[in-house]
Design an enzyme around this catalytic site. Structure first.
Site, PDB file in Angstrom:
ATOM      1  N   GLU A  64     133.303  17.543   9.306  1.00 35.11           N
ATOM      2  CA  GLU A  64     131.820  17.286   8.856  1.00 35.11           C
ATOM      3  C   GLU A  64     131.086  16.322   9.672  1.00 35.11           C
ATOM      4  OE1 GLU A  64     134.479  17.322   6.942  1.00 35.11           O
ATOM      5  OE2 GLU A  64     134.510  19.318   5.891  1.00 35.11           O
ATOM      6  N   HIS A  78     134.447  21.113  -5.794  1.00 33.72           N
ATOM      7  CA  HIS A  78     133.491  22.588  -5.493  1.00 33.72           C
ATOM      8  C   HIS A  78     132.373  22.497  -6.330  1.00 33.72           C
ATOM      9  CE1 HIS A  78     137.748  23.286  -4.432  1.00 33.72           C
ATOM     10  NE2 HIS A  78     137.119  23.858  -3.267  1.00 33.72           N
TER      11      HIS A  78
HETATM   12  C1  LIG Z   1     136.457  17.553   3.767  1.00 36.89           C
HETATM   13  C2  LIG Z   1     136.727  19.127   3.343  1.00 36.89           C
HETATM   14  N1  LIG Z   1     135.904  19.929   4.251  1.00 36.89           N
HETATM   15  C3  LIG Z   1     136.366  21.288   4.153  1.00 36.89           C
HETATM   16  C4  LIG Z   1     137.165  21.639   2.914  1.00 36.89           C
HETATM   17  C5  LIG Z   1     137.105  23.294   2.473  1.00 36.89           C
HETATM   18  N2  LIG Z   1     138.628  23.937   2.920  1.00 36.89           N
HETATM   19  C6  LIG Z   1     139.485  23.863   2.071  1.00 36.89           C
HETATM   20  S1  LIG Z   1     141.020  24.199   2.918  1.00 36.89           S
HETATM   21  C7  LIG Z   1     140.160  24.551   4.346  1.00 36.89           C
HETATM   22  C8  LIG Z   1     141.182  24.973   5.386  1.00 36.89           C
HETATM   23  C9  LIG Z   1     142.175  23.942   5.836  1.00 36.89           C
HETATM   24  O1  LIG Z   1     143.409  24.596   6.559  1.00 36.89           O
HETATM   25  P1  LIG Z   1     144.564  23.939   7.287  1.00 36.89           P
HETATM   26  O2  LIG Z   1     144.095  22.193   7.507  1.00 36.89           O
HETATM   27  O3  LIG Z   1     145.132  24.581   8.367  1.00 36.89           O
HETATM   28  O4  LIG Z   1     145.554  24.007   6.072  1.00 36.89           O
HETATM   29  P2  LIG Z   1     146.095  25.424   5.431  1.00 36.89           P
HETATM   30  O5  LIG Z   1     145.107  25.694   4.174  1.00 36.89           O
HETATM   31  O6  LIG Z   1     146.139  26.129   6.270  1.00 36.89           O
HETATM   32  O7  LIG Z   1     147.255  24.851   4.664  1.00 36.89           O
HETATM   33  C10 LIG Z   1     138.812  24.177   4.240  1.00 36.89           C
HETATM   34  C11 LIG Z   1     138.133  24.148   5.349  1.00 36.89           C
HETATM   35  C12 LIG Z   1     137.648  20.673   2.005  1.00 36.89           C
HETATM   36  N3  LIG Z   1     138.566  21.199   1.303  1.00 36.89           N
HETATM   37  N4  LIG Z   1     137.579  19.558   2.530  1.00 36.89           N
END
Ligand SMILES: Cc1ncc(C[n+]2csc(CCOP(=O)(O)OP(=O)(O)O)c2C)c(N)n1
Ligand SMILES: [Mg+2]
Lengths: 410, 337
Positions: free
Chosen positions: B60, B129
């Protein structure tokens, strides 16, 4: 004036999108048994190549081969198989419970079960994980009561977290499982701090940080690496590369870095890549890194190469951004089937026993689920009180909050 | 007139702006190919290409930081933070950089950018959220902060925000994306397709920043609200049958003091409603403004109805949410004072 012509803007894109034929030909898979196993006190600069290969133990024939093999007995592997099967059955039931409206949200592990289950067995009591939401195997493999997990998911009267947290954001100090935040990457650097504290107090405990491929893009990831390498913190930094971050493929987070593991090289950190769907390889590499940390040799960065077979969460539908059959094309197979295959070849397991175990596990998960549901689900039955909402904000509830609680009629 | 959901109206605002001005670019996590987790940018990449609408790494700070750089170059970035709860890593770029660039460079560099983020609870999203961090932005000199409450305003305000030459924080109440949620969580929500404010003209129009709207004219008490709470206030007023004047602030900063003061001078009573926590919330500012400007018209102390000063809980969501019953009680108390 330049005679180069105008610049252009580059945005990485995956090779295939929905409707296309899945293609993982660019994923270079090392042959099982091929990657060497250095001594734990190796100089990081002497193993830079390990950030680009993939350490694998189980081959296609179901044999355990090479220098990372033979650390675990068949009994231990049977236990590991059971953990992974339990996690899968648990996921299936909780996923369904969410669909039935018994909770608001769920996240499953399908395809990634080996990573957390096998790594957990490399730790000792007192060590601390700083997990993401996709490492429930750490709890299952540590014997954390499944009832507590389910009650947390249902936010019911027995929820150890009093209904305050989103489902699957567990916390268990006793089981070496730090409270999950929900804000990505924040805990990767906290694992480093916990490990630094252990060193400062001349303790013997080590920490493990966890992060997804997508979340390595967060600044917190880089903060963790710089602190870990500066203070040689006794920490294992785990990247679970399941190829996807919701809808974005791993190339968006990885950028120009050859691999996620290679991010560690600039910090002078040993960085290893491992087949995340190979229980034996995950365990062996985890143990190597934990030993390094425990012997005060400093941090290790590990990339687990795996694949997120399911949707990101119950709020997601991957058909919108990747080919439906992509998981079938994933070249590293299914972690449960691979370990099962190995144990059958060892003569320690059979198809029949596997089927029987599957049925037994499912029955016991369902039994726990029934018990959990007798204590309430999100929208019905007994649940945490509104009073629980006001408590725990501070050690002692200050007067302004007490006043608000009274105003709320509680 | 075509009816749109709030999601469609927001998408339309970006679409219209991107068509009118090549400098408008849209990016964020899952925003490009997929079209955003709430689908607000769906189709924009297909239509305008990956140089105008693209996916970013999950960072972000990076999203807002590059937006500041692009804006300084001359683009008009309209970026998405997936949930307001995830804006904290970007806060330094918003507060120390975007907000002050014009001032510290004496106008040599400016940051005409929009940071969109879904805000508010009511979806069982738990503490990560559900947050309403508007006061963290209204406290910062150099930022404008907007919270629309319906599709018509959302489109017009977002176009105005994109065209504004200062950085604008655009908070989208996610509970309103599909319909005007009034806080009666056990009742079905009317979709925007059946609501007058779901009427959204095609093409370009703006709703000016800094102007409130009177949603319900009345003489007994003034209710100051924004976002989801506008409908909660309407429901509360209908439930208890009181001749309240409901003001939808729409833009929190710059605020529309004229409309606020005129109303309170008429009614002599004021209730402030927001979903964010009470202490140091934007309601404190509104309450102080009313006290400073309308003191001699007031017949009763200003009352605030807000979320409690706790993190946003999961299971106790409806104990936390300042619903119509709580707003109704406050209205009665102010009338009886
Ligand atoms: C600071 C923050 N930004 C955005 C999100 C929204 N978000 C939740 S999970 C996710 C994707 C994460 O992907 P990854 O790190 O590859 O983990 P995976 O879900 O594949 O295990 C996002 C963008 C969040 N939870 N926290
Ligand atoms: Mg991932």
């Amino acid at each position: 004036m330049s005679d180069q012509g105008p610049l252009s803007f580059h945005v990485p894109a995956p090779a295939v999108r929905p409707g296309g034929t899945p293609d993982f030909s660019d994923v270079k898979i090392s042959r099982a048994g091929l990657v060497r196993r250095p001594e734990v006190d190796v100089a990081p600069e002497d193993i830079r190549d390990l950030a680009y290969s993939i350490i694998r133990v189980l081959n296609r024939e179901g044999e355990a081969v090479g220098p990372w093999a033979n650390l675990l007995s068949n009994e231990e592997l049977l236990e590991g198989l059971r953990h992974m099967m339990t996690l899968r059955a648990f996921d299936a039931r909780m996923q369904m419970a969410q669909r039935q409206g018994k909770t608001s949200f769920y996240m499953q592990h399908m395809g990634e079960e080996a990573v957390s289950c096998a790594f957990r067995k490399a730790l000792e009591p007192g060590d601390m994980n700083f997990p993401t939401y996709r490492q429930a195997g750490l709890l299952i493999a540590s014997g954390y009561p499944m009832l507590d997990m389910m009650c947390q998911i249902y936010s019911n009267e027995l929820d150890p977290l009093k209904g305050r947290q989103l489902p699957v954001m567990y916390s268990s100090r006793e089981h070496g499982f730090f409270s999950i935040s929900g804000n990505l990457a924040t805990q990767f650097v906290q694992a480093v701090g916990w490990a630094m504290a252990s060193a400062m107090k001349r303790d013997t405990k080590v920490a493990a940080g966890w992060i997804g491929d997508g979340s390595t893009a967060e600044s917190d990831f880089h903060a963790a690496l710089v602190f870990a390498s500066t203070y040689k913190a006794p920490v294992v930094l785990n990247i679970v590369n399941n190829q996807w971050a919701i809808s974005t493929f791993q190339g968006i987070a990885r950028g120009g870095s050859g691999t996620f593991a290679a991010r560690g090289l600039g910090f002078g950190m040993p960085a290893l890549r491992v087949d995340g769907n190979d229980y034996l390889a995950v365990h062996a590499v985890g143990r190597w890194a934990v030993e390094r940390a425990r012997r005060n040799l400093g941090p290790t960065l590990i990339e687990y190469v795996t694949y997120r077979v399911g949707a990101h969460s119950t709020s997601d539908d991957p058909a919108a951004y990747r080919p439906k059959a992509e998981s079938d094309a994933w070249p590293l197979g299914d972690p449960v089937l691979r370990l099962k295959h190995y144990l059958i070849r060892q003569g320690a397991w059979s198809e029949d026993r596997h089927k029987q175990a599957e049925a037994e596990i499912l029955a016991s998960v369902i039994a726990v689920q029934k018990e959990a549901e007798s204590h309430g689900t999100l929208h019905s039955g007994p649940h945490p009180s509104a009073r629980d909402m006001f408590e725990g904000v501070y050690e002692e509830t200050p007067s302004h909050l007490r006043r608000q609680r009274q105003q709320a009629g509680i | 007139m075509p009816r749109k959901t709030m999601v469609e109206a927001i998408r339309d605002a970006m679409d219209v702006s991107m068509q009118r001005d090549d400098n408008v670019v849209v990016f964020g996590e899952d925003v490009g190919y997929f079209g955003g987790v709430f689908r607000c940018t769906q189709g924009l990449q297909q239509k305008f290409g990956t140089s105008r609408c693209f996916d970013t790494p999950i960072n972000e700070l990076g999203i807002v930081g590059v937006a500041v750089g692009m804006a300084a170059y001359g683009l008009r970035p309209c970026v998405e933070i997936q949930f307001a709860d995830y804006m904290y890593p970007a806060y330094d770029q918003i507060v120390s950089e975007a907000a002050r660039l014009r001032y510290r460079s004496n106008g040599q560099f400016t940051a005409p950018l929009v940071v969109r983020m879904p805000t508010g609870g009511g979806i069982f999203g738990g503490q990560t959220h559900s947050q309403s961090p508007e006061a963290l932005f209204t406290h910062v000199a150099g930022l404008k902060t907007v919270v629309p409450s319906n599709p018509y305003d959302a489109k017009g305000l977002l176009i105005a925000a994109i065209e504004d030459n200062d950085p604008v924080i655009f908070l989208e109440p996610k509970r309103l994306y599909n319909g005007p949620f009034d806080g009666h969580h056990d009742r079905p929500v009317t979709p925007w397709a059946k609501h007058a404010q779901g009427e959204v003209p095609d093409g370009h129009y703006t709703v000016p920043l800094g102007k409130a709207a009177v949603r319900r004219a009345g003489t007994a008490v003034t209710v100051l609200a924004y976002g989801t709470m506008v409908f909660v206030a309407e429901a509360a007023v209908a439930d208890i049958g009181i001749d309240a004047e409901i003001i939808d602030l729409r833009t929190l900063l710059p605020y529309d003091l004229e409309t606020i003061a005129a109303s309170v001078e008429k009614t002599g009573r004021c209730v402030v409603v927001h979903e964010a926590t009470l202490t140091s919330g934007f309601g404190a500012e509104l309450s102080a403004l009313v006290q400073e400007h309308c003191f001699y018209s007031l017949e009763a102390p200003v009352v605030r109805v807000t979320g409690w000063d706790t993190p946003y809980p999961h299971a106790q969501e409806w104990d936390y949410f300042p619903g119509p019953a709580r707003v109704g009680r406050a209205l009665k108390a102010v009338m009886e004072a």
